[in-house]
Design an enzyme around this catalytic site. Structure first.
Site, short mmCIF file in Angstrom:
data_model
loop_
_atom_site.label_atom_id
_atom_site.label_comp_id
_atom_site.label_asym_id
_atom_site.label_seq_id
_atom_site.Cartn_x
_atom_site.Cartn_y
_atom_site.Cartn_z
CE LYS A 40 4.92 4.50 -29.56
NZ LYS A 40 6.11 3.65 -29.76
NE ARG A 110 8.58 7.07 -32.07
CZ ARG A 110 8.85 8.22 -32.68
NH1 ARG A 110 8.27 8.50 -33.83
NH2 ARG A 110 9.71 9.07 -32.14
N GLY A 119 10.22 -5.28 -24.74
CA GLY A 119 10.77 -6.40 -25.49
C GLY A 119 10.60 -6.23 -26.97
CG MET A 121 12.41 -2.54 -33.50
SD MET A 121 12.15 -2.29 -35.26
CE MET A 121 11.34 -0.69 -35.23
NE ARG A 366 5.50 14.08 -21.88
CZ ARG A 366 6.71 13.55 -22.02
NH1 ARG A 366 6.86 12.26 -22.21
NH2 ARG A 366 7.78 14.33 -21.98
CG HIS A 482 7.58 3.25 19.20
ND1 HIS A 482 8.29 4.34 19.63
CD2 HIS A 482 6.49 3.17 19.98
CE1 HIS A 482 7.66 4.89 20.66
NE2 HIS A 482 6.56 4.20 20.89
NE ARG A 588 -1.69 3.89 18.43
CZ ARG A 588 -1.78 4.94 17.61
NH1 ARG A 588 -1.94 6.16 18.10
NH2 ARG A 588 -1.72 4.76 16.30
NE ARG A 644 -4.71 -0.19 21.46
CZ ARG A 644 -3.65 -0.14 20.63
NH1 ARG A 644 -3.70 -0.76 19.47
NH2 ARG A 644 -2.57 0.52 20.95
CD GLU A 772 -4.82 -5.94 17.77
OE1 GLU A 772 -3.92 -5.21 17.36
OE2 GLU A 772 -5.33 -5.83 18.90
CB SER A 791 -11.51 -1.17 15.03
OG SER A 791 -10.60 -0.28 14.43
N GLY A 793 -7.24 -3.87 13.00
CA GLY A 793 -5.91 -3.40 13.37
C GLY A 793 -4.94 -3.99 12.36
CB THR A 794 -4.57 -3.37 8.76
OG1 THR A 794 -4.54 -1.95 8.89
CG2 THR A 794 -5.96 -3.81 8.38
CG ASN A 795 -0.43 -0.71 12.02
OD1 ASN A 795 -0.68 -0.50 10.85
ND2 ASN A 795 -0.27 0.24 12.91
CG ASP A 796 -0.41 -5.66 16.17
OD1 ASP A 796 0.55 -4.98 15.76
OD2 ASP A 796 -0.65 -5.84 17.37
CB CYS A 858 -7.89 1.86 13.92
SG CYS A 858 -7.58 0.34 14.81
CE1 TYR A 878 -13.26 3.48 12.59
CE2 TYR A 878 -15.54 2.73 12.77
CZ TYR A 878 -14.24 2.75 13.25
OH TYR A 878 -13.89 2.02 14.35
#
Lengths: 904, 904
Positions: A40, A110, A119, A121, A366, A482, A588, A644, A772, A791, A793-796, A858, A878
């Protein structure tokens, strides 16, 4: 201009400098002295040093804090002298005196550590008030009520944070007083009542501390300074530092600053302004102000603020009311401040100011918050103005916010009746008639009606209904259920996991928030906020400005990661190419099997008793698959296409309800009991962990053989027609072991050999795999031997690594976020510590085994900026995401490069 | 004794030794010369060197092979001379001559690399036969048919493996001949027919190779030797070596050995004998023999072999027929051989022998296969006899085979009609009436009837039926499906995943292998083989000998790993303690909620709308839970008990079918529609990845709080009653993040604090976690901060790491094993490369963060010997397995120590 800053006297050893003054167009500190002055203090020094008219004050350094703790909570001997000198300077600058009954100077105290820390003052305002000075304040401002309200607030604040008195004691007293006077709001209390309250507050202090409230301003000041330094060591602050690895010897600074007042007459004012329009980004000042008022008056909504500029005033039919017209000189001074600030901070600023008796004070500046549209315009404009360079313009726009620009949004001025809330799964707002089945959606859509498909959850069987619907609403499922994934892929608005929704398929209605909505009634959903509204709420269409294309072009020059798309329909592929996709990272193929004419052959294949029967059915699907690929390859015009092979469990292709079951049995000419048995054989306890992915390809090799053939023949056909040659990338899903990939690849190679023999020309193609499963990541070295590309498959991979189903997690993810277990939804932003370690491992092991391995992602994370930054760190080749996320990914990829460069 | 082994002649430079002779009571090689002589050659040398009467012969070393390939497929110049000399020695030993028309010596030629290797040339028998020597052989044996049969076999074998002629050509010719003669079996062909066949075979050779069949025995010999060396480089052998990292320069040896014949008159014989009884382990010779016969005669089943010993002959009412009586001298010689062999190999031997004109030849000796019972007895006996030490006795018994000793087994002499086959999921054989529902099982069992519960698959709702049934049969599910795991836990026979079974609940019947079996009909299942049989097949009860206890005691002295059990019922706990369990490693508390009196309260809890309602229902469960724990703690008598808090998804506790649904609604006094809605809210697409484990404990904290209280109160009660003090180990399931464990642990600690306040005594306990998610393994360092112990839940860890559901994998695991993707069922034997790496990581990271971390495993792998060896390698503290696997684990743990010591 004020007098000189106090210096060490010549007849002593040179004093250590404990206090840094600011204000009056100058400052002893600057922004870079953060460690010494705290965040500050450094900022105040920076603003003052810039020549901004900040209320004057001074900062007691963090070294005093260190000294304080090193010397048994005692101050350096020469501190008092320096504080007094600094205070003198403030008095001179404002022509006021600290503790003077006539012209009292009031200050704020301040804390301010080099890093912000809960936490500790925070703030004591109006310090310097006592029974005498309060009268002076009342006279100066001509407002006795304001003076005593300030005084009672000061006692409460000081009592609470400095003297450690429970603030409930003060609040109870205030409530009692209001009740006894029949007042509802604090503001209803008059000056006399507040004067009494001050007396009562002072009694509370005396009772709680055994001593009277300190009337001496200097005692008040040193009490507050001591409280700030003391708060450095309170348990909460100590714990916070421990958890965040903040060294305890860093210490805090104390900022003492003059209070200024905008309510001392008609030559006073208070206001807030932006250097550019935060809503549109237009280069025009924007803001509001109030004459003879304090900031609280704006907040309390008692008076309506007036427009800042003449243009604004004219625009809302309020000519003559603007600050530009009413206070032209101060306005001109503010304009100079704005120019100065934009040049200095090189960004749009949000400024709080007060005019005290015709004198302008800037309280705070700001970086201003802004809409996505404004962010884009401001970034591009500023780069064109030469204020920032293109790389900085790229960094200025939040990629996720682009989503807002690509989808229609609700008219912000329209009324809305929200009946439920779900997850904002796919942005955009739409209205439509409620339908509960995919078939009904299709029927009504064909009749030209607009529908919203409402389901408890969706399955691949609902795809045709989702295509037909304008938007999708589900009661269950998370951001990557889904419904959510498919909707995003389609670019359709979707709200999912609306837990308050109780759907009754039999009665064809749902209830939510006490409202019953029957089929055919109109609702509106906003996939950007998760709101579900009754009736039709007007929407506004997106306006893609030229700035958008400009910024994307700049991003493309910077980014290293290629951006592909997850797409299988021609519409998706075209949309993605329009948004700048450089290839398909995930096509897919199962989505291609759900169309009316194919599902029959598909079901025949599933119901076949042997390989021959399956081949026969697949032979009917082959030409259709080939046609799909031909169309896709032509749209992609030589860009890489990753296909795929079939992934989902077979039972997803079979009918679900009894009526459909009988229909299918009849049309397939088989006993409905046989069908039912087959269905029950295929049913799985946990389909996510069942017979799917390459397991299908191994158990029923005919399927992948057909698909490989369709791909090769399509590529050949496109080339023969004179299209751009394509090297299809065939991707094998759900590989857990190197042997699986080896097996499946050898069969694909065999199909290629057959084709080479038939046509005299060998197909060009790559075979690679999804990573995956955790095991695939761990065994990436062995798997890479057979894979031209990975590739992720980070979902699974997320589902398996966390043991968490995307479809089911919605129920408790919220509890988990609240409990601080997940900072982000791990299906939206890649879990770096867990899933990320597996990806990192797989990248290292894969590349070691095969240095030319092509690496991509992917999963849904391919469109998430934070996850894209991780992909850049790992050096993937990619990312691939749904079409509407392609621009986001392009920008995020560019930002990731900039971040990497910044971090060395 | 034969003449001297040929030596290099003095007038030349000393020759390199290319050929090693054996036979005549001596040998130039020995077992340790495996690299030079190959495995087979080294073994023959060893036997001969031991003084065993092996048919004489010689080995051409692997160095010749190396020379062969280093010199353009030419032999060392002096090789021929050494081969000739060695052949002379064989001739002298047998008083026969190679190529002699009167007394022809015949030999076999075999390859023999230092490691056995498929793809290489195997064997040519009867080499040395031609048109002249065949007549000599006929005269010597007095059996012209035998001579020509040997000759035609020789031509075929030589033609196939040496000359590379397609063996179908020979087989077609044989078939033609049989057809033209109206013969069904080869043995129906007479000498004249075989003579014609020889002519026809020779024509085939001439036509295929353009040259006549080589009549010169020396040409035959060198042809065969060349074929062996040539086969070292055939593609299949090269590929095999590449895949198994076998160096290509290792080379193969060639073994040439005299043929001996047991069919040359009444002073000839052939037989097989064991040095001890392979069925019971009794120390008594055991075997059979035939006078004037070849080994093939026994195999072909034309003549019935006679008993080996007088005792055996007497036992089966065939006195006087034994070899002991008929050929007492040879028998005595064999007995000497047996003693020699057991002393030398220190194990029970399985010996093939031939007596040629009164002269004994030992053709082969190998360690004899034996039943589990015999293995146990032999190991303990031999240790007592001083033949082996105790550690070796431990190593001699296959732990998995102990299973056979602990369960009743089918009477091997009984007839059985097998109608289906499934997976041998839980050993033991039982018969019972078929029932299709758990309730029916219970009803009939209460009426004193024995039933087998047949289900498509089982769920926790079937537990009472599984308890009531004598055995369980399912159509679906793998070795670790619900049915299998629970059955093994109960020690009940179970066959699961019997895919041929088509179960019709409506008709209350199943069909299998064309047979329809209705409710109430009796079947027998053998959980040790997976067979399903119609009717009642008699069984025999297990006889646990004193040897069993002895061996277990020895194992306990050696092993380092502690052995705990997975048990929650008093019966299971008592069984486990009887089998030597040293604690409970996994007490699944959910099994305690399924009993009639608790399920109601449990359902009330699930249906409650808020925390208060849940607490109310849980308060009713608390005393029952406490009682369970009291009983368990008392049985375990101070041994450690690890209690896993509630794990499965809540919907498992709700009713499934409509009738039960209505009943529950009525008894709970709620609308059946409310119940149905709640059920549909709880339903999950992938329950394995859903709201379960600690997620339940975080969303509904009341559940774990009740359980913690029940545990603490039980421990206190046991101590107050004067029982052994217990320090319960509270285990939190399905932890993915350190924060989850921290949260749940803090609540348990809070309950402990409450109890300490209430009773004035703080409970002693440990809190730890299952490591069953890949993320937990990766984040083990952070998790260990809050965990006193880790227990690897390798069932779920395998499911998640491989993305493979235990319940659903049964459908394709077989395809996967056939395709060589899985060598073992990963749910039975831990997948070291994938899951194992995660376990290893977690051990290292956990111990680094917390050196005193207690480590165990409680998945099914805890009872699998190969997986236990892995646990020993990792240095875990204990394994935990189902009660009936405790002895297996004790033995396997001891063997794992021995293996670790062996491998340094």
């Amino acid at each position: 201009m004020a007098g000189p800053v106090p210096q060490a006297r010549g007849d002593r050893e040179p004093m250590k400098k404990w206090v840094y003054a600011f204000g009056g167009g100058t400052a002893e500190g600057r922004a870079a002295m953060r460690d010494l002055l705290g965040g500050k203090g450094a900022n105040l020094a920076e603003m003052a040093g810039l020549g901004l008219p900040v209320p004057p004050g001074f900062t007691i350094t963090t070294e005093v804090c260190a000294h304080f703790y090193a010397h048994d909570r005692r101050y350096p001997p020469d501190l008092e002298e320096q504080v007094t000198a600094a205070m003198r300077r403030v008095e001179e600058l404002l022509d006021l005196r600290f503790g003077d009954p006539e012209r009292p100077l009031l200050v704020s105290v301040r804390s301010g550590a080099p890093v912000s820390m809960p936490g500790m003052m925070d703030t004591v305002l109006n310090l310097g008030l006592n029974d005498a000075t309060v009268e002076g304040l009342a006279r100066m401002g001509g407002d006795r009520r304001f003076a005593f309200d300030s005084y009672r607030r000061f006692i409460q604040m000081y009592g609470d944070v400095v003297l450690g008195i429970d603030h409930y004691l003060f609040e109870d007293q205030l409530e009692d007083l209001k009740q006894s006077r029949g007042c509802r709001f604090d503001t209803d209390l008059d000056a006399e009542a507040l004067e009494r309250l001050v007396e009562a507050y002072k009694r509370i202090v005396r009772e709680a501390t055994g001593a009277p409230f300190p009337e001496d301003p200097n005692a008040q000041l040193w009490g507050a300074i001591g409280a700030v330094f003391g708060s450095w060591m309170v348990p909460r602050a100590v714990t916070y530092r421990r958890l965040h690895d903040i060294p305890g010897d860093m210490g805090t600074a104390v900022n003492v600053q003059a209070m200024v007042f905008g309510n001392m007459g008609e030559d006073c004012a208070t206001g807030v302004a932006f250097t550019r329009n935060p809503s549109t980004g237009e280069k025009a000042y924007y803001g509001e102000y109030l004459i003879n008022a304090q900031g609280e008056d704006v907040v309390a909504g008692i008076r309506t603020p007036q427009p800042f500029t003449r243009a604004m005033a004219e625009a809302n039919g309020n000519a003559g009311s603007s600050m530009e017209e009413r206070m032209p000189e101060t306005f001109a001074e503010l304009v100079r401040v704005f120019e100065l600030l934009e040049r200095h901070y090189r960004d749009m600023q949000d400024i709080e100011f007060t005019v005290q008796r015709g004198r302008l004070f800037v309280l705070q500046t700001r970086t201003g918050k802004r809409t996505a549209q404004a962010a884009l315009k401001i970034a591009v404009d500023m780069a064109r103005e030469g204020l920032i360079d293109r790389r900085e313009a790229i960094a200025r726009v939040d990629p996720a916010s682009l989503d807002q620009l690509l989808h229609p949004s609700l008219d912000p001025t329209a009324e809305r009746r929200v009946i439920a809330r779900g997850l904002p799964a796919s942005p955009g707002a739409v209205s439509g008639e409620v339908v509960f089945t995919a078939d009904e959606a299709e029927r009504r859509a064909q009749a030209g009606r607009e529908v919203v498909l409402v389901r408890i959850e969706t399955s691949p069987d609902d795809i045709h209904g989702m295509h037909a619907a304008r938007g999708i609403l589900t009661a269950r499922g998370g951001m990557t259920s889904h419904a959510a994934v498919v909707a995003r892929g389609m670019g359709k608005p979707c709200v999912c996991g609306a837990a308050d929704l109780s759907v009754d398929y039999t009665e064809r209605c749902f209830t939510a928030g006490g409202t019953r909505v029957a089929e055919g009634e109109v609702i509106t959903i906003d996939g950007g906020t998760g709101q579900v509204m009754l009736g039709r709420v007007p929407t506004v269409d997106p306006q893609l400005s030229g700035d958008f294309a400009t910024l994307m072009g700049w991003a493309d020059e910077v980014r290293r990661l290629r951006v592909r798309t997850n797409a299988e329909t021609p519409t998706d592929a075209r949309t993605a190419v329009r948004f700048g996709a450089e290839g398909i990272g995930l096509c897919r193929t199962e989505h291609m099997f759900f169309q009316e004419d194919r599902i029959l052959a598909m079901r025949e294949m599933i119901l076949a008793n042997d390989s021959a029967g399956r081949r026969q059915a697949l032979a009917r699907i082959l030409p259709m698959q080939r046609r799909d690929f031909v169309e896709l390859f032509e749209i992609m015009a030589g860009r890489p296409v990753t296909i795929r092979l079939l992934d989902p469990p077979l039972h997803e292709f079979l009918p679900f309800d009894e009526a459909e079951l009988e229909e299918v049995a009849a049309s397939a000419g088989i006993d409905v009991r046989v069908l039912r048995r087959r269905l029950s054989e295929l049913r799985e306890a946990n389909p996510m962990l069942g017979l799917r992915g390459c397991r299908l390809g191994i158990v029923y090799p005919e399927i992948y053989e057909m698909q490989a053939r369709a791909i090769f023949e399509a590529a050949r056909e496109v080339e023969e027609r004179g299209g751009d040659p394509v090297v299809p990338e065939i991707m094998i899903p759900l590989v857990a072991t190197a042997r699986e990939l080896e097996l499946v690849k050898s069969r694909i190679d065999e199909v290629a050999r057959e084709l080479a023999e038939e046509t005299g020309q060998a197909p060009h193609y790559l075979v690679g795999t999804m990573i995956e499963l955790p095991r695939a990541a761990l065994r990436a070295g062995a798997i890479a031997v057979h894979a031209a590309f990975f590739s992720f498959g980070t979902n699974d991979l997320t589902q398996m690594t966390l043991g968490l189903s995307r479809d089911d997690a919605g129920k408790f993810l919220e509890s988990y976020r609240k409990a601080g277990i997940f900072e982000q939804d791990p299906f939206q932003t890649l879990d770096r510590e867990g899933v990320g370690e597996l990806v990192r491992l797989a990248v290292a092991r894969g590349r070691e085994a095969r240095p030319d391995l092509k690496l991509g992602i992917c999963g849904e994370h391919g469109g998430d900026p934070a996850s894209i930054a991780f992909c850049e760190e790992l050096g993937l080749d990619y990312v691939s995401c749904s079409p509407y996320r392609v621009p986001i990914a392009r920008l995020a990829a560019a930002q990731a490069v900039l971040a990497r460069e910044r971090n060395g």
